[in-house]
Scaffold this motif. Structure first.
Motif, PDB file in Angstrom:
ATOM      1  N   GLY A  26       0.859   4.536 -12.021  1.00 53.98           N
ATOM      2  CA  GLY A  26      -0.429   3.663 -12.695  1.00 53.98           C
ATOM      3  C   GLY A  26      -0.132   2.228 -12.612  1.00 53.98           C
ATOM      4  N   LEU A  27      -0.721   1.280 -13.175  1.00 53.16           N
ATOM      5  CA  LEU A  27      -0.745   0.007 -13.468  1.00 53.16           C
ATOM      6  C   LEU A  27       0.246  -0.371 -14.717  1.00 53.16           C
ATOM      7  CD1 LEU A  27      -4.309  -1.573 -12.614  1.00 53.16           C
ATOM      8  CD2 LEU A  27      -2.200  -1.088 -11.106  1.00 53.16           C
ATOM      9  N   GLY A  28       0.131   0.600 -15.581  1.00 53.69           N
ATOM     10  CA  GLY A  28       0.744   0.387 -16.863  1.00 53.69           C
ATOM     11  C   GLY A  28       2.157   0.861 -17.278  1.00 53.69           C
ATOM     12  N   THR A  29       2.795   1.468 -16.177  1.00 51.74           N
ATOM     13  CA  THR A  29       4.017   1.653 -16.181  1.00 51.74           C
ATOM     14  C   THR A  29       5.035   1.238 -15.324  1.00 51.74           C
ATOM     15  OG1 THR A  29       3.276   3.882 -17.060  1.00 51.74           O
ATOM     16  CG2 THR A  29       5.618   3.794 -16.247  1.00 51.74           C
ATOM     17  N   PRO A  30       6.098   0.598 -15.788  1.00 57.04           N
ATOM     18  CA  PRO A  30       7.190  -0.297 -14.737  1.00 57.04           C
ATOM     19  C   PRO A  30       7.780   0.707 -13.939  1.00 57.04           C
ATOM     20  CG  PRO A  30       8.188  -0.177 -16.679  1.00 57.04           C
ATOM     21  CD  PRO A  30       6.698   0.668 -17.148  1.00 57.04           C
ATOM     22  N   GLY A  31       8.311   0.442 -12.659  1.00 57.12           N
ATOM     23  CA  GLY A  31       9.123   1.153 -11.788  1.00 57.12           C
ATOM     24  C   GLY A  31       8.410   2.165 -11.114  1.00 57.12           C
ATOM     25  N   GLU A  32       6.953   2.312 -11.159  1.00 56.06           N
ATOM     26  CA  GLU A  32       6.303   3.480 -10.148  1.00 56.06           C
ATOM     27  C   GLU A  32       5.213   2.385  -9.599  1.00 56.06           C
ATOM     28  OE1 GLU A  32       4.947   6.175 -13.118  1.00 56.06           O
ATOM     29  OE2 GLU A  32       3.253   4.980 -13.537  1.00 56.06           O
ATOM     30  N   GLY A  33       4.819   3.052  -8.409  1.00 57.94           N
ATOM     31  CA  GLY A  33       3.598   2.384  -7.776  1.00 57.94           C
ATOM     32  C   GLY A  33       2.337   2.997  -7.789  1.00 57.94           C
ATOM     33  N   PHE A  34       1.343   2.329  -7.848  1.00 58.95           N
ATOM     34  CA  PHE A  34      -0.097   3.165  -8.090  1.00 58.95           C
ATOM     35  C   PHE A  34      -0.489   4.218  -7.000  1.00 58.95           C
ATOM     36  CE2 PHE A  34      -1.245  -1.140  -6.671  1.00 58.95           C
ATOM     37  CZ  PHE A  34      -1.902  -0.815  -5.584  1.00 58.95           C
ATOM     38  N   ALA A  35       0.393   4.116  -5.847  1.00 60.43           N
ATOM     39  CA  ALA A  35       0.116   5.033  -4.984  1.00 60.43           C
ATOM     40  C   ALA A  35       1.218   6.157  -4.761  1.00 60.43           C
ATOM     41  CB  ALA A  35      -0.200   3.963  -3.379  1.00 60.43           C
ATOM     42  N   ASP A  36       1.985   6.070  -5.571  1.00 58.75           N
ATOM     43  CA  ASP A  36       3.322   7.035  -5.411  1.00 58.75           C
ATOM     44  C   ASP A  36       2.534   8.402  -6.221  1.00 58.75           C
ATOM     45  OD1 ASP A  36       4.452   4.983  -4.575  1.00 58.75           O
ATOM     46  OD2 ASP A  36       5.731   4.648  -6.329  1.00 58.75           O
ATOM     47  N   LYS A  37       2.542   9.427  -5.410  1.00 60.03           N
ATOM     48  CA  LYS A  37       2.275  10.702  -5.775  1.00 60.03           C
ATOM     49  C   LYS A  37       3.357  11.358  -6.762  1.00 60.03           C
ATOM     50  CE  LYS A  37       0.396  14.962  -4.003  1.00 60.03           C
ATOM     51  NZ  LYS A  37       0.131  15.947  -2.681  1.00 60.03           N
ATOM     52  N   GLN A  38       2.819  11.903  -8.023  1.00 56.66           N
ATOM     53  CA  GLN A  38       3.941  12.539  -8.716  1.00 56.66           C
ATOM     54  C   GLN A  38       3.720  14.098  -9.254  1.00 56.66           C
ATOM     55  OE1 GLN A  38       3.246   9.912 -12.160  1.00 56.66           O
ATOM     56  NE2 GLN A  38       4.422   8.133 -11.244  1.00 56.66           N
ATOM     57  N   ALA A  60      -8.402  13.321 -11.903  1.00 57.84           N
ATOM     58  CA  ALA A  60      -7.261  12.902 -11.648  1.00 57.84           C
ATOM     59  C   ALA A  60      -7.363  11.397 -11.491  1.00 57.84           C
ATOM     60  CB  ALA A  60      -6.710  13.537 -10.078  1.00 57.84           C
ATOM     61  N   HIS A  61      -6.324  10.746 -12.359  1.00 57.51           N
ATOM     62  CA  HIS A  61      -5.653   9.588 -12.046  1.00 57.51           C
ATOM     63  C   HIS A  61      -5.112   9.543 -10.831  1.00 57.51           C
ATOM     64  CE1 HIS A  61      -3.597   5.921 -13.437  1.00 57.51           C
ATOM     65  NE2 HIS A  61      -2.690   6.328 -12.629  1.00 57.51           N
ATOM     66  N   THR A  62      -5.633   8.657  -9.908  1.00 59.83           N
ATOM     67  CA  THR A  62      -5.119   8.654  -8.495  1.00 59.83           C
ATOM     68  C   THR A  62      -5.447   7.270  -7.736  1.00 59.83           C
ATOM     69  OG1 THR A  62      -5.901  10.932  -8.333  1.00 59.83           O
ATOM     70  CG2 THR A  62      -5.136   9.789  -6.271  1.00 59.83           C
ATOM     71  N   GLY A  63      -4.326   6.562  -7.352  1.00 60.05           N
ATOM     72  CA  GLY A  63      -4.337   5.399  -6.945  1.00 60.05           C
ATOM     73  C   GLY A  63      -4.364   5.205  -5.358  1.00 60.05           C
ATOM     74  N   GLY A  64      -3.599   6.288  -4.793  1.00 55.05           N
ATOM     75  CA  GLY A  64      -3.286   5.848  -3.440  1.00 55.05           C
ATOM     76  C   GLY A  64      -4.224   6.768  -2.449  1.00 55.05           C
ATOM     77  N   ASP A  65      -4.368   6.136  -1.268  1.00 59.70           N
ATOM     78  CA  ASP A  65      -5.300   6.987  -0.457  1.00 59.70           C
ATOM     79  C   ASP A  65      -5.001   8.456   0.015  1.00 59.70           C
ATOM     80  OD1 ASP A  65      -7.678   6.378   1.317  1.00 59.70           O
ATOM     81  OD2 ASP A  65      -6.285   6.671   2.892  1.00 59.70           O
ATOM     82  N   LYS A  66      -3.803   8.555   0.408  1.00 59.34           N
ATOM     83  CA  LYS A  66      -3.369   9.935   0.839  1.00 59.34           C
ATOM     84  C   LYS A  66      -3.353  10.814  -0.321  1.00 59.34           C
ATOM     85  CE  LYS A  66      -1.587  13.282   3.600  1.00 59.34           C
ATOM     86  NZ  LYS A  66      -1.178  14.336   2.758  1.00 59.34           N
ATOM     87  N   PRO A  67      -3.008  10.367  -1.526  1.00 59.79           N
ATOM     88  CA  PRO A  67      -3.057  11.356  -2.588  1.00 59.79           C
ATOM     89  C   PRO A  67      -4.355  11.625  -3.107  1.00 59.79           C
ATOM     90  CG  PRO A  67      -1.341   9.798  -2.836  1.00 59.79           C
ATOM     91  CD  PRO A  67      -2.133   9.351  -1.682  1.00 59.79           C
ATOM     92  N   ILE A  68      -5.113  10.724  -2.932  1.00 58.55           N
ATOM     93  CA  ILE A  68      -6.772  11.164  -3.041  1.00 58.55           C
ATOM     94  C   ILE A  68      -7.010  12.286  -2.252  1.00 58.55           C
ATOM     95  CG2 ILE A  68      -9.288  10.406  -2.710  1.00 58.55           C
ATOM     96  CD1 ILE A  68      -8.141   7.385  -3.738  1.00 58.55           C
ATOM     97  N   GLY A  82      -8.882   5.049  -7.873  1.00 61.76           N
ATOM     98  CA  GLY A  82      -9.186   5.121  -6.566  1.00 61.76           C
ATOM     99  C   GLY A  82      -8.894   3.700  -5.977  1.00 61.76           C
ATOM    100  N   TYR A  83      -7.577   3.037  -6.220  1.00 62.11           N
ATOM    101  CA  TYR A  83      -7.318   1.780  -5.849  1.00 62.11           C
ATOM    102  C   TYR A  83      -7.487   1.423  -4.248  1.00 62.11           C
ATOM    103  CZ  TYR A  83      -5.800   1.267 -10.731  1.00 62.11           C
ATOM    104  OH  TYR A  83      -5.833   1.393 -12.005  1.00 62.11           O
ATOM    105  N   ILE A  84      -6.917   2.289  -3.669  1.00 60.87           N
ATOM    106  CA  ILE A  84      -6.781   2.426  -2.117  1.00 60.87           C
ATOM    107  C   ILE A  84      -7.787   3.698  -1.623  1.00 60.87           C
ATOM    108  CG2 ILE A  84      -5.502   2.512   0.098  1.00 60.87           C
ATOM    109  CD1 ILE A  84      -3.372   1.465  -1.889  1.00 60.87           C
ATOM    110  N   VAL A  85      -8.908   3.133  -1.192  1.00 65.21           N
ATOM    111  CA  VAL A  85      -9.788   4.297  -0.419  1.00 65.21           C
ATOM    112  C   VAL A  85      -9.919   3.827   1.131  1.00 65.21           C
ATOM    113  CG1 VAL A  85     -11.826   5.645  -0.528  1.00 65.21           C
ATOM    114  CG2 VAL A  85     -10.843   4.892  -2.662  1.00 65.21           C
ATOM    115  N   SER A  86      -9.592   4.700   2.067  1.00 58.94           N
ATOM    116  CA  SER A  86      -9.930   4.407   3.557  1.00 58.94           C
ATOM    117  C   SER A  86     -11.341   4.923   3.725  1.00 58.94           C
ATOM    118  CB  SER A  86      -8.864   4.878   4.391  1.00 58.94           C
ATOM    119  OG  SER A  86      -9.139   6.362   4.123  1.00 58.94           O
ATOM    120  N   ASP A  87     -11.901   4.677   4.735  1.00 56.91           N
ATOM    121  CA  ASP A  87     -13.179   5.248   5.236  1.00 56.91           C
ATOM    122  C   ASP A  87     -13.007   6.711   5.554  1.00 56.91           C
ATOM    123  OD1 ASP A  87     -15.724   4.670   5.950  1.00 56.91           O
ATOM    124  OD2 ASP A  87     -15.345   5.447   7.993  1.00 56.91           O
TER     125      ASP A  87
END
Length: 234
Positions: A26-38, A60-68, A82-87
């Protein structure tokens, strides 16, 4: 996997209405990307299986397209952020009936975050996500994804001259919804998602009658929601 099942059962035993997982960073933690699946797929499946057996939804807290896409495929009921959502992803969500709570306010609240003492990295991550976020939610709106309103801030907190909830509704209009669609997202849609639409969410005989009265026509000019004249409770 067994621990995820146990944790889900424990939450349900203690009265949880929803189960929420953090599928990505997410946005609130250093050292991790908001699209990184965990979480792995079998861990997500374990949570979904146990929750659905008990009639509970999984968000689900989910930022990245593929994880969505993975979340939709695995039966998650609602995507938060849903920070990144493709068509392609938006179409998947629409076809599956997956809910989306965009929380656009949190990626458009830089002065708010700074005033509340958020670390610089969080503000910068929000700035980096803002453009992708707006574009992705616009795609979801066009595809007809079911959207409910959440703010990721305290919903009554001041933001850009109003409160966070009203600002979220305005941002949805700026991103492609009609004013009435955005108002519905904040009222009836949210009530349906939270399974309380029998008691609230629309102006209907027999419901709770928690209402606001505003000066203006917010179904035409959504910023009229700022002109609150009266609040009624129950």
């Amino acid at each position: 996997v067994a621990q995820f099942r146990e944790a889900t059962r424990n939450e349900i035993k203690h009265g949880a209405d929803f189960i929420k997982i953090c599928l990505t960073g997410g946005l609130g933690t250093p050292g991790e990307g908001f699209a990184d699946k965990q979480m792995t797929d079998d861990e997500v499946t374990a949570v979904v299986e146990v929750a659905h057996m008990a009639g509970k939804k999984v968000a689900a807290h989910t930022g990245g397209d593929k994880p969505i896409q993975d979340a939709v495929r695995l039966g998650v009921d609602c995507i938060e952020h849903g920070y990144i959502v493709s068509d392609e992803t938006a179409k998947m969500m629409a076809d599956a009936g997956t809910w989306l709570v965009p929380t656009l306010a949190v990626t458009h609240a830089f002065s708010y975050l700074e005033a509340h003492g958020s670390p610089a990295y969080q503000v910068e991550k929000a700035r980096a996500a803002a453009h992708f976020h707006t574009e992705g939610i616009a795609r979801a709106i066009k595809r007809g994804v079911r959207i409910a309103v959440g703010t990721d801030l305290l919903p009554s907190d001041p933001l850009d001259g109003t409160n966070a909830t009203v600002r979220e509704v305005e941002l949805l209009v700026e991103t492609g919804m009609s004013p009435l669609q955005a108002i519905r997202a904040a009222t009836l849609n949210s009530a349906i998602l939270c399974e309380v639409d029998e008691v609230t969410g629309s102006v209907t005989t027999g419901k709770q009658a928690d209402l606001i009265v505003v000066n203006g026509k917010p179904d035409q000019a959504v910023t009229d929601l700022r002109n609150i004249a009266m609040v009624t409770k129950a």
